[in-house]
Design a protein around this motif. Sequence first.
Motif, PDB file in Angstrom:
ATOM      1  N   ASP A 497      -5.599 -33.776  -2.907  1.00  0.00           N
ATOM      2  CA  ASP A 497      -4.767 -34.429  -3.921  1.00  0.00           C
ATOM      3  C   ASP A 497      -3.330 -33.946  -3.919  1.00  0.00           C
ATOM      4  N   THR A 498      -3.066 -32.773  -3.344  1.00  0.00           N
ATOM      5  CA  THR A 498      -1.691 -32.280  -3.236  1.00  0.00           C
ATOM      6  C   THR A 498      -1.115 -32.517  -1.853  1.00  0.00           C
ATOM      7  N   ASN A 499      -1.885 -33.234  -0.995  1.00  0.00           N
ATOM      8  CA  ASN A 499      -1.463 -33.433   0.393  1.00  0.00           C
ATOM      9  C   ASN A 499      -1.133 -32.081   1.027  1.00  0.00           C
ATOM     10  N   ARG A 500      -2.102 -31.171   0.905  1.00  0.00           N
ATOM     11  CA  ARG A 500      -2.000 -29.799   1.427  1.00  0.00           C
ATOM     12  C   ARG A 500      -0.820 -29.053   0.792  1.00  0.00           C
ATOM     13  N   PHE A 501      -0.757 -29.151  -0.540  1.00  0.00           N
ATOM     14  CA  PHE A 501       0.221 -28.453  -1.370  1.00  0.00           C
ATOM     15  C   PHE A 501       1.666 -28.902  -1.105  1.00  0.00           C
ATOM     16  N   LYS A 502       1.823 -30.161  -0.672  1.00  0.00           N
ATOM     17  CA  LYS A 502       3.166 -30.698  -0.426  1.00  0.00           C
ATOM     18  C   LYS A 502       3.687 -31.498  -1.611  1.00  0.00           C
ATOM     19  N   SER A 503       2.808 -32.049  -2.436  1.00  0.00           N
ATOM     20  CA  SER A 503       3.249 -32.868  -3.567  1.00  0.00           C
ATOM     21  C   SER A 503       2.400 -32.552  -4.792  1.00  0.00           C
ATOM     22  N   ARG A 504       2.957 -32.855  -5.967  1.00  0.00           N
ATOM     23  CA  ARG A 504       2.264 -32.629  -7.240  1.00  0.00           C
ATOM     24  C   ARG A 504       1.724 -31.204  -7.345  1.00  0.00           C
ATOM     25  N   THR A 505       2.500 -30.261  -6.872  1.00  0.00           N
ATOM     26  CA  THR A 505       2.051 -28.867  -6.838  1.00  0.00           C
ATOM     27  C   THR A 505       2.937 -28.012  -7.732  1.00  0.00           C
TER      28      THR A 505
END
Length: 662
Positions: A497-505
């Motif tokens: 869900d974070t695209n491997r901690f790239k977004s919404r993190t």
Amino acid sequence: MSLSKFDKFKLYVFLIAMVELISIIFGAVLFGFNVVFLAIVIFVISIVMIILLLYAREKEKHDRIVEVSKILGSDAKEAFAYGDIGMLTYDENFVITWMSDFFISREINYIGEKVTKWLPDINRIFQGDEDSIVLEFQDAYYEIERKADSQMLFFKDITYEHQLELSYENEKVVVGLIHLDNYDEATQYQEEMNISIIDSEIKQPIIDWAKAKGMLIKRIKNDRFMVVLNETIFAKLVEARFSIMQEIQKTSDSYAIPITLSMAYARGTTDFQQLDEMLNNLLELAQSRGGDQVAIKKFGEDVKYFGGNREAQEKRSKVRVRVIAQTLRELIEQSHNVIIVGHKEMDFDCMGAAIGMSRIVSTYNKVVSIVYQDGDMEEKLAAALNKYSVQLQARLNFVNEIEALSILEESTLVIMVDHHNIQQTNAPELINRAKRIVVIDHHRRKTDFSFMPLLVYIESGASSVSELITELFPYQLSKVNVSEEEATIMFTGILIDTNRFKSRTGSRTFEAASQLKSLGADPVEADELLKDNYAEFELKTGVLKYCEKLDNGVIVTPYGGDTLLSRSIMSQIANEILSVQNIEAAFVIAMIDDDTVALSARSTGNINVQVIVEQMHGGGHFTAAALQRKDGTVEEIYSELKNVLANYFSERKNENESDTAS
């Protein structure tokens, strides 16, 4: 005043007669008396025939008037004049043959013209679609009715009544709430001087704006105002697209504080209790969707939104998490058993949240079940559950909807995770029958609930529901027993869900990931669970060939191949597209079965894909959204998406220009 066809005919006859007379005079000069005598005889005969023709037409018109009088009665003229009602008659070709004095006094004369040409909308009466219609012409409003079984229309001037009705509608009451998002958090540790500056630069402009627009404004809480206005003022606010929101954003940015506005407006009814209930629900909707937006509802219509052009900030505090954990614990303890429900086509986050919630319930020695539908989940999740089947089945109780219904009781607590809409749930009948429901989600709320939840915990600023559930672990009465496999599935949910901690993190995301790591989550194993096989890699490569780059940093992939794509593959492709430089949003469109087309949307955070996809009757959150539609095609969705994108960027441009002008 325009001439009728008959008046034009008489004018033409007069002109022809004058030409003949002039010709006779010239003939007398050039050719002598004999020729002139013959011409005069012909001219006299022509004049006599014309007079007879004119007489016949005037007599026919008079007979028509007499016929109308017979139809309506001897006192018709006086009665219709008193009632200010006009009449006209027409022939079988809809040509107007007579108009009453009502029209003459208004300098309206279309005798000889087709009524359908004069008033095209009158066809609705002739076709039988409506018994009467209201039309505007020459700055007046008329109600028009057709007399049954006759070629006659009645006109009633209702301009005054229309103006009264319009005035009544414009003066209807509209009530609103204006909430300062994150105000308490932003001022909690500020000095008094800084707080006073924030109040003067943010609160006072709101008050000044409301008063300048003619609204009554009252502060009801430290971070909330109530406004009362009418429909006229409200229309101007909509036209200006609630410009105060941009002003507050600009001021907040200049002071580096995360304060935005959530606004709600209720209208369309004179029932003040109804307005109050609508207003509170609307504000809750605006805030649960991440704030920084306006939620509007007219009674009897759907909710409409403005704004929402910023990603939701983390607003939940440790205190709020503790309160939610305590409330949830009380609901669990009051229940005979607990059933956890996910959404259709469960993904790692949904399953991870369900597993985490199941382990929380188990600490209170309650029977807990997870609704699980075979084949209704992402392929990689299914592979992971198969890999860990021995360990998971020893600790978790999976049931299908039929089995869940068999154990449903009055005191059963049903917990919906990673969704809040009954159309998305994998157990709709269970939700319809359940009396006690809890909702835990991180997607922006789309509309009101179709059921009555006991507890709603929606945090659109959270990366995932697995993050929200993990935060509840420390606030339980005893330690939550989570195995390495369970922790790894929850960690994988956050990872996706974070695209491997790239977004919404945010910082809370890393705290949750760290906590899961301490419980045994294996990041390497999580990465292994998400790896593509060669067939998937080849399929993604083939789909990417369909990419089309649009303006504003958008790439759309309308896949036209023969292979059906899964929703998980589509979302993975959209995430991969975001790795391209200067790309802000990606949309993938494909068929997911023989008669269903789907769209998956991803964003870096500068474009609100939820707002875009909602216009197409989908949903999601700021950086990730989706829709699926039965009996649709890729081409239809692509065409619709391009129109929605054009409107979205046009509105953003207008808002930016308004912001610059202010």
